[in-house]
Design an enzyme around this catalytic site. Structure first.
Site, short mmCIF file in Angstrom:
data_model
loop_
_atom_site.label_atom_id
_atom_site.label_comp_id
_atom_site.label_asym_id
_atom_site.label_seq_id
_atom_site.Cartn_x
_atom_site.Cartn_y
_atom_site.Cartn_z
N HIS A 1 -3.70 6.93 2.26
CA HIS A 1 -4.01 5.62 1.71
C HIS A 1 -5.41 5.23 2.19
CE1 HIS A 1 -3.99 1.50 0.61
NE2 HIS A 1 -3.87 1.05 1.84
N ASN B 1 -10.10 -0.42 -1.16
CA ASN B 1 -8.65 -0.33 -1.01
C ASN B 1 -7.99 -0.87 -2.29
OD1 ASN B 1 -5.97 -0.62 -0.34
ND2 ASN B 1 -6.33 -1.69 1.60
N CYS C 1 0.82 -1.22 0.00
CA CYS C 1 0.00 0.00 0.00
C CYS C 1 0.84 1.26 0.00
CB CYS C 1 -0.94 -0.01 1.20
SG CYS C 1 -2.00 -1.43 1.16
O1 UT7 Z 1 -4.15 -1.57 3.14
C1 UT7 Z 1 -3.11 -2.27 3.70
C2 UT7 Z 1 -3.20 -2.52 5.11
N1 UT7 Z 1 -4.48 -3.06 5.51
C3 UT7 Z 1 -5.21 -2.41 6.39
O2 UT7 Z 1 -4.86 -1.33 6.80
C4 UT7 Z 1 -6.43 -3.09 6.89
C5 UT7 Z 1 -6.49 -2.97 8.38
N2 UT7 Z 1 -7.54 -3.74 9.00
C6 UT7 Z 1 -8.85 -3.39 8.89
O3 UT7 Z 1 -9.20 -2.48 8.19
C7 UT7 Z 1 -9.84 -4.15 9.74
O4 UT7 Z 1 -9.14 -4.94 10.67
C8 UT7 Z 1 -10.84 -5.05 8.95
C9 UT7 Z 1 -11.79 -4.19 8.15
C10 UT7 Z 1 -10.08 -5.98 8.03
C11 UT7 Z 1 -11.66 -5.88 9.92
O5 UT7 Z 1 -12.33 -5.01 10.82
P1 UT7 Z 1 -12.21 -5.24 12.40
O6 UT7 Z 1 -13.04 -4.19 13.03
O7 UT7 Z 1 -10.76 -5.27 12.77
O8 UT7 Z 1 -12.88 -6.63 12.59
P2 UT7 Z 1 -12.30 -7.93 13.31
O9 UT7 Z 1 -11.34 -8.64 12.42
O10 UT7 Z 1 -11.84 -7.56 14.68
O11 UT7 Z 1 -13.60 -8.79 13.45
C12 UT7 Z 1 -14.70 -8.39 14.31
C13 UT7 Z 1 -15.83 -9.36 14.12
C14 UT7 Z 1 -15.39 -10.84 14.21
O12 UT7 Z 1 -16.44 -11.55 14.80
P3 UT7 Z 1 -16.40 -11.94 16.36
O13 UT7 Z 1 -15.17 -12.74 16.55
O14 UT7 Z 1 -16.37 -10.63 17.11
O15 UT7 Z 1 -17.68 -12.70 16.54
C15 UT7 Z 1 -15.26 -11.24 12.77
O16 UT7 Z 1 -15.43 -12.62 12.58
O17 UT7 Z 1 -16.39 -9.21 12.81
C16 UT7 Z 1 -16.37 -10.46 12.12
N3 UT7 Z 1 -16.16 -10.20 10.71
C17 UT7 Z 1 -17.17 -9.92 9.88
N4 UT7 Z 1 -18.49 -9.82 10.05
C18 UT7 Z 1 -19.24 -9.50 8.98
C19 UT7 Z 1 -14.99 -10.17 10.03
N5 UT7 Z 1 -15.22 -9.86 8.75
C20 UT7 Z 1 -16.57 -9.70 8.63
C21 UT7 Z 1 -17.39 -9.37 7.54
N6 UT7 Z 1 -18.73 -9.29 7.76
N7 UT7 Z 1 -16.91 -9.15 6.31
#
Ligand code: UT7
Length: 333
Positions: free
Chosen positions: A257, A287, A117
């Site tokens: 970004h 992204n 990125c």
């Molecule tokens: O661009 C290069 C670098 N990349 C980034 O900067 C990305 C950085 N990371 C992020 O933007 C975020 O971590 C994500 C958007 C990828 C994920 O968001 P989050 O708020 O960190 O979610 P999480 O991984 O902590 O998951 C929270 C909950 C989980 O469920 P439980 O364990 O709380 O029951 C996941 O299983 O959300 C669940 N989950 C989803 N639910 C619905 C994960 N993905 C999804 C989804 N739809 N697509």
């Protein structure tokens, strides 16, 4: 003593494919919903390069041709073309090579740069050094990724984020006080465990097993990357401001970004900037990895004024991160 040569951005081009992948489309593919995606990331839809036989270079070509047309130059006048990408058409030859051939940049040399990125920022720093050396007059810096080629559309944690696109800028020398003024760029390989592609490199060449294990897709531990990204992007942007004694009032635009709206907000807050000064297109493009920043410049070009102080800022896989201070070099007619 001759005046210092600065590398001025003198034209911008961009391209996003016509096909949209909406949150509603994703609801039919994985267990997710529009509300979760919008509130957690800020994304509503992304563009996907669907046409068979088309690759990253095919998105860069229209972007570079657009900037050549805007600046009134022929591709044969380009001295060097650098492509920041993690989705090259092939492992080799470089995508830059293929682009130069497709557009008729017959006098150019070029290469690809892998910084995920932060690819556009790192490539911009390289292009700037080439211009400042006094040896090159026209350097094209591209950021482009066909993320749909390496996204696992059964993994809801990653497939909702990424989209495809390409952006490019032309760098030319100037002795005016405009152009790329300063940068802080960093890498930290200890972060590689959180965001990478497991197979397809020399460590683990492609095999029936790697394909069966779905190891040719981007692997991301989102929460870990999120924490590093929030701190990394905000810290480096604030550090660049401090180093150059820039105050929030001095800054016309932050070009962040576009990985997650929450990361963008944290960076803007840390810099003391209101949302009216932040370029945001994540809701429509998602992204696009190395393409996010030049695509913002492309869309906002008509609003930019000569002398505007702009901070470009990114964080990505590697880890790679950084910020670049640009003084905009032209008014759009
Ligand atoms: O661009 C290069 C670098 N990349 C980034 O900067 C990305 C950085 N990371 C992020 O933007 C975020 O971590 C994500 C958007 C990828 C994920 O968001 P989050 O708020 O960190 O979610 P999480 O991984 O902590 O998951 C929270 C909950 C989980 O469920 P439980 O364990 O709380 O029951 C996941 O299983 O959300 C669940 N989950 C989803 N639910 C619905 C994960 N993905 C999804 C989804 N739809 N697509």
């Amino acid at each position: 003593m001759s005046a210092k040569i600065h590398a001025a951005i003198t034209a911008v081009g961009g391209y996003v494919p016509p096909d949209k992948l909406t949150n509603q489309d994703l609801e039919k593919m994985v267990d997710t919903n529009d509300e979760w995606i919008r509130t957690r990331t800020g994304i509503t839809e992304r563009r996907i390069l669907k046409e068979p036989g088309k690759a990253t270079s095919d998105m860069i070509v229209p972007a570079v041709l657009e900037l050549c047309a805007k600046r009134g130059i022929a591709p044969a006048e380009i001295d060097c073309l650098i492509v920041g990408t993690v989705t090259p058409d092939m492992v080799f030859p470089s995508t830059a090579n293929l682009v130069c051939h497709k557009i008729g940049a017959v006098e150019a040399w070029g290469y690809d740069l892998s910084a995920a990125c932060s690819g556009f920022l790192f490539a911009l720093a390289q292009g700037t050094a080439l211009i400042e050396s006094g040896r090159y007059e026209k350097v094209v810096v591209c950021g482009a990724d066909k993320m749909s080629a390496i996204v696992d559309y059964t993994d809801r944690a990653t497939c909702i984020i990424f989209g495809d696109g390409a952006g490019a800028v032309l760098l030319e020398p100037t002795t005016e006080q405009v152009g790329v003024m300063d940068s802080i760029l960093r890498t930290d390989g200890s972060g590689s465990q959180y965001l990478h592609m497991k197979a397809g490199g020399s460590l683990k060449p492609a095999s029936a097993e790697t394909v069966a294990n779905r190891e040719h897709f981007a692997y991301q531990e989102g929460q870990a990357v999120f924490k590093f990204a929030v701190k990394g992007m905000a810290d480096v942007s604030a550090a660049l401001m401090e180093k150059n004694k820039l105050k929030a009032d001095d800054i016309a635009w932050l070009v962040p970004h576009q990985a997650n709206l929450r990361i963008i907000d944290a960076t803007a807050n840390r810099m003391g900037l209101g949302t009216e000064k932040v370029m945001i297109n994540i809701e429509r493009f998602g992204n696009t990895t190395a393409a996010t920043i030049p695509l913002c410049l492309w869309e906002w070009e008509s609003k930019l004024k000569k002398g505007d102080t702009i901070i470009l800022s990114a964080f990505g896989g590697g880890f790679t991160w950084g910020a670049i201070w640009v003084k905009w070099a032209y008014d759009t007619k």
